[in-house]
Scaffold this active site. Sequence first.
Site, PDB file in Angstrom:
ATOM      1  CD  GLU A   1      49.422  87.771  35.006  1.00  0.00           C
ATOM      2  OE1 GLU A   1      49.008  88.157  33.888  1.00  0.00           O
ATOM      3  OE2 GLU A   1      50.635  87.709  35.280  1.00  0.00           O
TER       4      GLU A   1
ATOM      5  CD  GLU B   1      53.027  84.265  35.718  1.00  0.00           C
ATOM      6  OE1 GLU B   1      53.478  85.180  34.983  1.00  0.00           O
ATOM      7  OE2 GLU B   1      51.909  83.741  35.551  1.00  0.00           O
TER       8      GLU B   1
END
Length: 499
Positions: free
Chosen positions: A172, A291
Site C-alpha cells: 500500500e 487483500e
Amino acid sequence: MRVSAAIHREFSIAQIDDRLYSAFIEHMGRAIYSGIYEPGHPQADDHGFRRDVAQMVRDLNIPAIRYPGGNFVSAYNWEDGIGPKADRPVRLDLAWRSKESNQVGINEFAIWAQDLGIDMMLAVNLGSRGISDARNFMEYVNHPSGTHWSDLRRSHGVKQPYNVKMWCLGNEMDGPWQIGHKEAKEYGRLADETAKALRQLTPGAEMVVCGSSNDEMPTYPDWERGVLEECYENVDYISLHKYFGNSSRDTLNFFGKVEETGRYIQSIAGVIDFVKAKKRAKNDVHICFDEWNVWYHKREQDSKNWKSWDWPEAPALLEEDYTFEDTLFVACLLNEFIRRSDRVRIACIAQLVNVIAPIRAEAGGPAWRQSIYWPYQLASIHGRGTALRVAVDGPSYNCAVADDVDYLDVAAVEGDGIVTLFMVNRHLTEEADLRLSLTGYPGATLLDHQVIQGHDLMATNGPGREPIAPVAGRGLAVEDGMVGGALAPLSYHVVRIRV
C-alpha cells in the site's frame, strides 16, 4: 421470481489459478500470537502452533499465504525474527502501535506453512528499507548455501532453501498512512530496480507491485498507470485491496458492492492494457487481489483504540463477528473473482485468524469457524478448473453503488468431469424459480447440493456453536440438460453436477 440461465461448455472465461483462494496473515493483533501460535495452549504442537487452528486452516485447502504484512512490513526488519529466540529483540510496531516480540519469524512461519502444504508469498519492506535488504531476505530464504545469508539460515537449522516464488514489493505504498509512503513514479522506480535484483537471485520469481489501497483513493487509478509505466516489464501482478461494510444497514446496497468490485477490476485491467500498449511490451501483467474481506463491525471503535493505546503486545484488534449477511456477501464476492479469473489470478482473504478472519481463537480456549469460513471453503475446494460464462435472465434491482444488479448471482466452474454452480439468491423475500440450461453436457446428473439459508441476517457463529454452516439442499433436480427448482430468499447454494 422466475430466473432463466444458461451455460455452454464451449463458452469459457479462463482456467482458474488455484491461488485465487489464497489467504493473508500479518503480525497484527492476535493473528499470530494466540492465533496460529500459542505455546502452552492444550492444543499446541512441539513448535508452539495450535493444532485446532491448523486443522481448520488445513480444511480450507489454501494454496498460498501472504506474509508478514500488510502495513506491518513497511517498518519491519526481517532479521529480528531469525536466530535463537532468547536473543531476538522486542520492537515497537509503528503500524498498529504495539510491541512485536519476534518469537515468530520466517523460519517458524515456514514450518507452519509447510506442515499445512501452503506456499509462502513473502512481502519485502520498501517503506523504511529498500533493495539491499530485500536482496538479503531473498538470499536467506532461497539461496542453497555458500554465502553469508544462506549459511546463516543453515546455521539456524534450515539446510534446504525455501524456494519462494511469489514476492510482494512493499505494501500500500500509495497510502499516506504507510511508513515510507511514496509517489507513484518514485515507488515504481524502486519496485522496478528491486524486481530486477530479486530476479537475478531467483530466476522465474513472480513479482507483485502495489496498486491502489482501495478504489476510493484520490490517486486511483492514475497511481496504477504511474507505477506500471516505471516497472511493467519486470513485474507479473499488480495488487488491489478493498474492504467492505454495511454501516447504512442497507442489505441490497451491500450486496451491490460486488458489482462495484467488478468495475474496479475492469478499470485496472484497462490501465494494464493501456500501459502494455504504450510500452509495446510483450509480457502480461495480471491482478493480485491480495487483500479483501468484510471489515466494518468494529473498525471505528478499534481505530480509536490502536491510535491511543500504550504499545500492548498482541492486543485484541479488529476481531469482527461475522454475520449471515456477511456470508452471502462473501459468497457473491468469490463468484465475482471466478467471473474475473481471466484478469484476477491471485486473491487473498484478509486475514486468516482472529483479525478480520474466518477463524477465531480464544487465548487458552477454543477455536471456531466464523460464518464466512464456509463460502470460502466451498469455493476453494470446488471452484478449481475452468470458469464458465453464465447468462442470467431474471429480475434485477438498482442501488446506490450499482444498477441492474441481478437478484440471482451465479458463477460456474468445470473441472474433473464436474460442473459446479455457486448461486446466491439475494432477494430479501422471494424465492427464485430457476431453470438453468446445461448446453453441451449430455447425461448430466446431480451429484451434490449444499445450502446455507434460513438464518437471521445478523446471526453469528461463536465458541461452541456454529449454526451457520452448509447442510444438504433439497428441491433442485437435473433432468434433460436442465437444472430446475426453487432457491429460497437469502440463500447460498453449491450444486455439483456430474457431466
